[in-house]
Design an enzyme around this catalytic site. Structure first.
Site, PDB file in Angstrom:
ATOM      1  CG  HIS A  52      -2.054   0.939   1.109  1.00 42.69           C
ATOM      2  ND1 HIS A  52      -1.955   2.278   1.376  1.00 42.69           N
ATOM      3  CD2 HIS A  52      -3.322   0.718   0.704  1.00 42.69           C
ATOM      4  CE1 HIS A  52      -3.127   2.857   1.140  1.00 42.69           C
ATOM      5  NE2 HIS A  52      -3.978   1.933   0.732  1.00 42.69           N
TER       6      HIS A  52
ATOM      7  CG  ASP B  39      -8.253  -3.850  -3.364  1.00 40.84           C
ATOM      8  OD1 ASP B  39      -7.426  -2.922  -3.391  1.00 40.84           O
ATOM      9  OD2 ASP B  39      -9.482  -3.685  -3.491  1.00 40.84           O
TER      10      ASP B  39
HETATM   11  C1  SDX Z   1      -5.977   0.557  -3.074  1.00 40.35           C
HETATM   12  O1  SDX Z   1      -4.120   4.949  -1.850  1.00 40.35           O
HETATM   13  C2  SDX Z   1      -5.137   4.340  -1.306  1.00 40.35           C
HETATM   14  O2  SDX Z   1      -5.601   4.654  -0.246  1.00 40.35           O
HETATM   15  C3  SDX Z   1      -5.675   3.177  -2.147  1.00 40.35           C
HETATM   16  C4  SDX Z   1      -6.750   2.320  -1.495  1.00 40.35           C
HETATM   17  C5  SDX Z   1      -8.025   3.108  -1.264  1.00 40.35           C
HETATM   18  O3  SDX Z   1      -8.798   2.691  -0.386  1.00 40.35           O
HETATM   19  O4  SDX Z   1      -8.289   4.057  -2.036  1.00 40.35           O
HETATM   20  O5  SDX Z   1      -6.282   1.812  -0.263  1.00 40.35           O
HETATM   21  C6  SDX Z   1      -7.139   1.164  -2.407  1.00 40.35           C
HETATM   22  O6  SDX Z   1      -5.655   0.966  -4.164  1.00 40.35           O
HETATM   23  C7  SDX Z   1      -5.207  -0.524  -2.357  1.00 40.35           C
HETATM   24  C8  SDX Z   1      -3.965  -1.020  -3.181  1.00 40.35           C
HETATM   25  C9  SDX Z   1      -4.460  -2.033  -4.213  1.00 40.35           C
HETATM   26  N1  SDX Z   1      -3.344  -2.373  -5.146  1.00 40.35           N
HETATM   27  C10 SDX Z   1      -2.800  -3.607  -5.091  1.00 40.35           C
HETATM   28  O7  SDX Z   1      -3.050  -4.464  -4.262  1.00 40.35           O
HETATM   29  C11 SDX Z   1      -1.797  -3.865  -6.227  1.00 40.35           C
HETATM   30  C12 SDX Z   1      -0.540  -4.541  -5.652  1.00 40.35           C
HETATM   31  N2  SDX Z   1       0.146  -3.538  -4.840  1.00 40.35           N
HETATM   32  C13 SDX Z   1       1.085  -2.726  -5.452  1.00 40.35           C
HETATM   33  O8  SDX Z   1       1.248  -2.655  -6.788  1.00 40.35           O
HETATM   34  C14 SDX Z   1       1.702  -1.643  -4.608  1.00 40.35           C
HETATM   35  O9  SDX Z   1       1.911  -2.151  -3.363  1.00 40.35           O
HETATM   36  C15 SDX Z   1       0.934  -0.335  -4.528  1.00 40.35           C
HETATM   37  C16 SDX Z   1       0.672   0.222  -5.887  1.00 40.35           C
HETATM   38  C17 SDX Z   1      -0.344  -0.513  -3.792  1.00 40.35           C
HETATM   39  C18 SDX Z   1       1.797   0.653  -3.752  1.00 40.35           C
HETATM   40  O10 SDX Z   1       2.995   0.727  -4.431  1.00 40.35           O
HETATM   41  P1  SDX Z   1       4.145   1.738  -3.978  1.00 40.35           P
HETATM   42  O11 SDX Z   1       3.943   2.241  -2.607  1.00 40.35           O
HETATM   43  O12 SDX Z   1       4.304   2.730  -5.063  1.00 40.35           O
HETATM   44  O13 SDX Z   1       5.362   0.791  -3.866  1.00 40.35           O
HETATM   45  P2  SDX Z   1       6.411   0.630  -4.992  1.00 40.35           P
HETATM   46  O14 SDX Z   1       5.683   0.314  -6.272  1.00 40.35           O
HETATM   47  O15 SDX Z   1       7.311   1.810  -4.930  1.00 40.35           O
HETATM   48  O16 SDX Z   1       7.162  -0.695  -4.521  1.00 40.35           O
HETATM   49  C19 SDX Z   1       8.153  -0.651  -3.478  1.00 40.35           C
HETATM   50  C20 SDX Z   1       8.805  -2.032  -3.548  1.00 40.35           C
HETATM   51  C21 SDX Z   1       9.216  -2.423  -4.961  1.00 40.35           C
HETATM   52  O17 SDX Z   1      10.253  -3.379  -4.857  1.00 40.35           O
HETATM   53  P3  SDX Z   1      11.810  -2.830  -4.949  1.00 40.35           P
HETATM   54  O18 SDX Z   1      11.918  -1.973  -6.182  1.00 40.35           O
HETATM   55  O19 SDX Z   1      12.053  -2.086  -3.661  1.00 40.35           O
HETATM   56  O20 SDX Z   1      12.634  -4.123  -5.042  1.00 40.35           O
HETATM   57  O21 SDX Z   1       7.853  -3.016  -3.142  1.00 40.35           O
HETATM   58  C22 SDX Z   1       7.600  -3.885  -4.232  1.00 40.35           C
HETATM   59  C23 SDX Z   1       8.019  -3.159  -5.488  1.00 40.35           C
HETATM   60  O22 SDX Z   1       8.342  -4.059  -6.519  1.00 40.35           O
HETATM   61  N3  SDX Z   1       6.152  -4.135  -4.219  1.00 40.35           N
HETATM   62  C24 SDX Z   1       5.613  -5.336  -4.399  1.00 40.35           C
HETATM   63  C25 SDX Z   1       4.235  -5.155  -4.242  1.00 40.35           C
HETATM   64  N4  SDX Z   1       3.981  -3.857  -3.974  1.00 40.35           N
HETATM   65  C26 SDX Z   1       5.180  -3.230  -3.963  1.00 40.35           C
HETATM   66  N5  SDX Z   1       6.173  -6.535  -4.689  1.00 40.35           N
HETATM   67  C27 SDX Z   1       5.310  -7.573  -4.814  1.00 40.35           C
HETATM   68  N6  SDX Z   1       3.969  -7.487  -4.661  1.00 40.35           N
HETATM   69  C28 SDX Z   1       3.398  -6.298  -4.391  1.00 40.35           C
HETATM   70  N7  SDX Z   1       2.093  -6.200  -4.260  1.00 40.35           N
END
Ligand code: SDX
Length: 428
Positions: free
Chosen positions: A306, A363
């Site tokens: 998140h 989710d």
């Molecule tokens: C919602 O903002 C809100 O409030 C949203 C929400 C709402 O109520 O409105 O809460 C609803 O959108 C919930 C989130 C739903 N999305 C997902 O479940 C999709 C999977 N999650 C991600 O893609 C991710 O975690 C985000 C988009 C939610 C947040 O991403 P960030 O904070 O931008 O993190 P990042 O992309 O910068 O990642 C940081 C690291 C990376 O690895 P490194 O480069 O450090 O090696 O964490 C890894 C990413 O690859 N990473 C994940 C991951 N999420 C981040 N690796 C594997 N699985 C994941 N889900």
């Protein structure tokens, strides 16, 4: 006592005011930064930038705290209803009995769409994604009552937004029925908000669906838990559109489009697709987690991580408990739930996820409940949009009611080609 921040740049020191929120969050107010220093700030994805002050929702991502107008989500999930929380978010306090009655009566008054909107539904192909239908039909709604698309009128706000909250579920149910080639089922005044939605989704002209009270309560809680979440992607979009003084229907339709993305509201659909692929591959989840950790094809554990919560999403905890209760009540055991539980158990012991503070978000389990209710995967993000509507409306109202509100206009740092002159076609 007002606090200040000091910025020293290019031999010059500038003092900037620090604003402090009611939960002691501190922010440097950079409104005068460019005038005083020639500098702007750069913050890719606005992760460290407050776009507004707001009285609606408070999140502490480190502590896993979520409160709507000061009320903890855990209390509201246990004691309140989606309609009551919608009032709380939009108007700032829990409604009196009279207010709640009038709110519900307006949902009944506006539950039926203009009959000519049926022809819009005819225009969509059967396999049209319901989020595409939802965003276009919300805007279409505005066309049938011209005053809705006029300038913001506070005296009409209550009725306009009750219409939107009521009709978003009618549009969603009609879109679902259309996708299956089923006759549309009109809402009934005797059903309350969420029961009426399930009635429109699953009844037939010759007989009403048998509504299990636990199933209605589980979906009502899903709507409640999705009702607002401070400046997430779709809510910020609604505020952006509202800042140009566009109407509430246009702002909400824009919110639907932003919510659709798989990194945002589309994640609930992506979680179920992910669990289904794991099951169909015969993997118990461990191979899949290895492919996520090796970032094979950019794979992510959907429903995990998140932008704000660096701890367990409090909504995920609540939904997970409701999931167990509903499946037991409906005497269903869902193999996808078993896979989800295994993924969570394994991931929460794995350094890859722990180091990156990746925990289940709202989710991860919500789709299991919606699947148990017979809602198809493609409709999951539409459920999120129905739930989020009061939060979008509350934020829209904050923008419109703020006398100092200005059109949102972020700046940028240009990195393209510097000045060059035109080259005629025969010389390129
Ligand atoms: C919602 O903002 C809100 O409030 C949203 C929400 C709402 O109520 O409105 O809460 C609803 O959108 C919930 C989130 C739903 N999305 C997902 O479940 C999709 C999977 N999650 C991600 O893609 C991710 O975690 C985000 C988009 C939610 C947040 O991403 P960030 O904070 O931008 O993190 P990042 O992309 O910068 O990642 C940081 C690291 C990376 O690895 P490194 O480069 O450090 O090696 O964490 C890894 C990413 O690859 N990473 C994940 C991951 N999420 C981040 N690796 C594997 N699985 C994941 N889900």
């Amino acid at each position: 006592m007002s606090e200040k921040a000091t910025l020293t740049y290019d031999g010059k020191t500038t003092e900037l005011p620090v604003i402090i929120g009611s939960e002691k969050e501190h922010a440097v107010d950079i409104a005068k930064l460019r005038d005083q220093t020639g500098l702007i700030t750069y913050d890719d994805g606005f992760r460290n930038t407050g776009s507004c002050t707001s009285d609606i929702t408070f999140i502490d991502g480190e502590e896993g705290i979520l409160r709507y107008r000061g009320y903890p989500i855990e209390e509201l999930a246990e004691k309140s209803t989606f309609v009551e929380v919608a009032w709380l978010l939009i108007y700032g306090n829990l409604p009196t009995r009279t207010e709640l009655r009038s709110f519900s009566d307006m949902f009944t008054e506006y539950q039926v769409l203009h009959e000519d909107m049926k022809y819009h539904f005819e225009g969509f192909p059967p396999n049209a994604h319901p989020m595409a239908i939802l965003s276009s039909m919300i805007n279409a709604c505005g066309c049938f009552t011209r005053e809705l698309t006029g300038p913001y009128d506070p005296s009409k706000f209550k009725r306009h937004t009750a219409r939107l909250i009521s009709q978003v579920r009618t549009i969603a149910a009609f879109a679902y029925r259309k996708s299956l080639g089923l006759p549309i089922v009109y809402p009934k005044p005797e059903y309350k908000y969420t029961a009426n939605f399930l009635h429109m989704m699953f009844s037939m002209p010759y007989g009403d669906v048998d509504l299990e009270p636990e199933a209605v309560a589980a979906l009502d809680q899903i709507f409640l838990l999705h009702a607002d979440h401070e400046q997430n992607c779709s809510t910020s979009t609604v505020r952006m559109v509202a800042s140009s003084r566009a109407n509430i229907f246009a702002s909400a339709a824009a919110g639907v489009c932003a919510l659709w993305g798989p990194l945002h509201g589309g994640a609930n659909q992506a979680v179920l697709d992910m669990l289904g692929q794991i099951r169909n591959s015969g993997d118990d989840g461990s191979k899949f987690l290895e492919s996520v950790k090796s970032k094979e094809g950019g794979k992510r554990l959907m429903g995990f991580g998140h932008a704000v919560y660096k701890n367990y999403d409090p909504r995920a905890k609540i939904i997970k408990a409701s999931c167990d209760k509903l499946l037991a009540r409906l005497k269903q055991n869902d193999p996808l739930l078993d896979i989800a539980l295994k993924l969570e158990e394994t991931a929460l012991k794995d350094p890859y996820f722990l180091e990156r503070k990746l925990y289940p978000n709202v989710d991860f389990y919500s789709g299991i409940i919606m699947r148990a209710l017979g809602i198809p995967t493609e409709m999951f993000t539409v459920m999120f949009a129905i739930g989020r509507m009061p939060g979008w409306i509350a934020n829209f109202k904050e923008v419109m009611d703020d006398p100092k509100s200005r059109i949102y206009r972020p700046r940028q740092i240009y990195t393209g080609p510097t000045m060059r002159t035109y080259v005629p076609l025969d010389q390129r």
